[in-house]
Design a protein around this motif. Sequence first.
Motif, mmCIF file in Angstrom:
data_model
loop_
_atom_site.group_PDB
_atom_site.id
_atom_site.type_symbol
_atom_site.label_atom_id
_atom_site.label_comp_id
_atom_site.label_asym_id
_atom_site.label_seq_id
_atom_site.Cartn_x
_atom_site.Cartn_y
_atom_site.Cartn_z
ATOM 1 N N PRO A 83 0.607 -1.260 -0.027
ATOM 2 C CA PRO A 83 0.057 -0.159 0.079
ATOM 3 C C PRO A 83 0.690 1.431 0.024
ATOM 4 C CG PRO A 83 0.036 -0.936 2.145
ATOM 5 C CD PRO A 83 0.577 -1.963 1.401
ATOM 6 N N PHE A 84 2.078 1.215 0.566
ATOM 7 C CA PHE A 84 2.698 2.511 0.621
ATOM 8 C C PHE A 84 3.051 3.139 -0.760
ATOM 9 C CE2 PHE A 84 6.207 -0.569 0.299
ATOM 10 C CZ PHE A 84 7.270 0.165 -0.604
ATOM 11 N N ALA A 85 3.451 1.974 -1.641
ATOM 12 C CA ALA A 85 3.644 2.439 -3.100
ATOM 13 C C ALA A 85 2.545 3.212 -3.723
ATOM 14 C CB ALA A 85 4.044 1.190 -3.855
ATOM 15 N N GLY A 86 1.226 2.673 -3.572
ATOM 16 C CA GLY A 86 0.427 3.327 -4.489
ATOM 17 C C GLY A 86 -0.045 4.765 -3.494
ATOM 18 N N HIS A 87 0.322 4.728 -2.044
ATOM 19 C CA HIS A 87 0.026 6.170 -1.527
ATOM 20 C C HIS A 87 1.223 7.008 -1.865
ATOM 21 C CE1 HIS A 87 1.241 8.439 2.072
ATOM 22 N NE2 HIS A 87 -0.185 8.702 2.094
ATOM 23 N N ASN A 88 2.344 6.529 -1.985
ATOM 24 C CA ASN A 88 3.426 7.679 -2.575
ATOM 25 C C ASN A 88 3.085 8.002 -4.077
ATOM 26 O OD1 ASN A 88 4.722 7.150 -0.038
ATOM 27 N ND2 ASN A 88 6.057 5.932 -0.790
ATOM 28 N N GLU A 103 -6.084 9.986 -7.177
ATOM 29 C CA GLU A 103 -7.067 9.227 -6.640
ATOM 30 C C GLU A 103 -7.098 7.716 -6.994
ATOM 31 O OE1 GLU A 103 -12.124 8.862 -6.873
ATOM 32 O OE2 GLU A 103 -11.057 10.490 -8.183
ATOM 33 N N ALA A 104 -6.700 7.325 -8.097
ATOM 34 C CA ALA A 104 -6.406 6.013 -8.495
ATOM 35 C C ALA A 104 -5.535 5.103 -7.813
ATOM 36 C CB ALA A 104 -6.118 5.959 -10.150
ATOM 37 N N TYR A 105 -4.396 6.117 -7.538
ATOM 38 C CA TYR A 105 -3.447 5.188 -6.815
ATOM 39 C C TYR A 105 -3.606 5.321 -5.265
ATOM 40 C CZ TYR A 105 0.103 4.987 -10.608
ATOM 41 O OH TYR A 105 0.498 4.399 -11.704
ATOM 42 N N TYR A 106 -4.202 6.144 -4.713
ATOM 43 C CA TYR A 106 -4.861 6.233 -3.275
ATOM 44 C C TYR A 106 -5.946 5.091 -3.183
ATOM 45 C CZ TYR A 106 -2.902 10.880 -2.119
ATOM 46 O OH TYR A 106 -2.127 11.806 -1.760
ATOM 47 N N ARG A 107 -6.595 4.801 -4.164
ATOM 48 C CA ARG A 107 -7.738 3.692 -4.077
ATOM 49 C C ARG A 107 -6.926 2.487 -4.122
ATOM 50 N NH1 ARG A 107 -12.103 4.219 -1.783
ATOM 51 N NH2 ARG A 107 -13.327 6.183 -2.400
ATOM 52 N N SER A 108 -6.047 2.306 -5.006
ATOM 53 C CA SER A 108 -5.264 0.958 -5.015
ATOM 54 C C SER A 108 -4.677 0.642 -3.681
ATOM 55 C CB SER A 108 -4.151 1.158 -6.233
ATOM 56 O OG SER A 108 -2.978 1.754 -5.719
ATOM 57 N N ALA A 109 -4.103 1.512 -3.189
ATOM 58 C CA ALA A 109 -3.462 1.369 -1.795
ATOM 59 C C ALA A 109 -4.402 0.866 -0.861
ATOM 60 C CB ALA A 109 -2.677 2.581 -1.338
ATOM 61 N N ILE A 110 -5.776 1.590 -0.650
ATOM 62 C CA ILE A 110 -6.722 1.127 -0.057
ATOM 63 C C ILE A 110 -7.305 -0.118 -0.105
ATOM 64 C CG2 ILE A 110 -9.121 1.772 0.857
ATOM 65 C CD1 ILE A 110 -8.245 4.729 0.278
#
Length: 269
Positions: A83-88, A103-110
């Motif tokens: 998850p850290f990677a999508g968040h970053n 938004e897409a990357y935050y969603r992927s982390a979640i």
Amino acid sequence: RALSDEEALVRYTAVRSATTGNVEEVTELVAPLLFDPVRAVRMEAAVRLAQVPRDQLQPYQLQGLEQALDEYRETMEYSLDFPFAGHNLGNLYMALGEPGRAEAYYRSAIEIDGLFYPAKVNLATLYNSMGRNAEAETLLREVLDSDPERHDVSYSLGLLLAEMNRHTEAVEFLQQASDGMPNRARVHYNLGLTRQYLGQTREAEAALRKAVDVEPENMDLLYALADHYIKRGEPAMALPLADRMIAAHPEHPLGRDLKAFIERAVRSR
């Protein structure tokens, strides 16, 4: 090269701790590290400069920035199972002004970890900036449901609810944040202003006094407490605060102007 030698670690830490808000100073300090021999230092410099206006950079610096950003993207995309990677990457695209990709990357982390609260909090911030406050509220409440001791999240939710004109609900979360973060003056300040809006005079005074106790020379906080006394018809209570503003900031006219106003108000009573 890896981030292993002591000098590289110092350079990396220097980039991360560059807190000045002056764009020119940030560029001057950080841009040379886009060409650092250590990949981690280059990437950190690129992330730090991602939101600097491109006209602040020389052509060779722009080229270095794009190369280092490519390295950063490559490194994070390689780790997208975590998850850290999508968040970053979400943070990066926020800095680059690309909210859809953020938004897409935050969603992927979640999706990978529903309890990874940094992605939820930053996605809530993004939604708030887009006017999608109901979705922001849902995310912040989810974080607090799983971890009620996240006082910074209580604070964010309180501010969001106040922005949505739901002040009674906002006070609940701002009070939690105030209790949990007693050394954060702005938390007490916003709690005080919200209670003042609701007509909770004594509670507002207590919160604003806490803010001043934490930062006794802060002009904004001193003025807010003085203004509170003036609004409730006790200008004499505000006079010592004006004196403190003058003593702490003698070059600023606000304290003197406030004192003159208070003295006129006291004489007219």
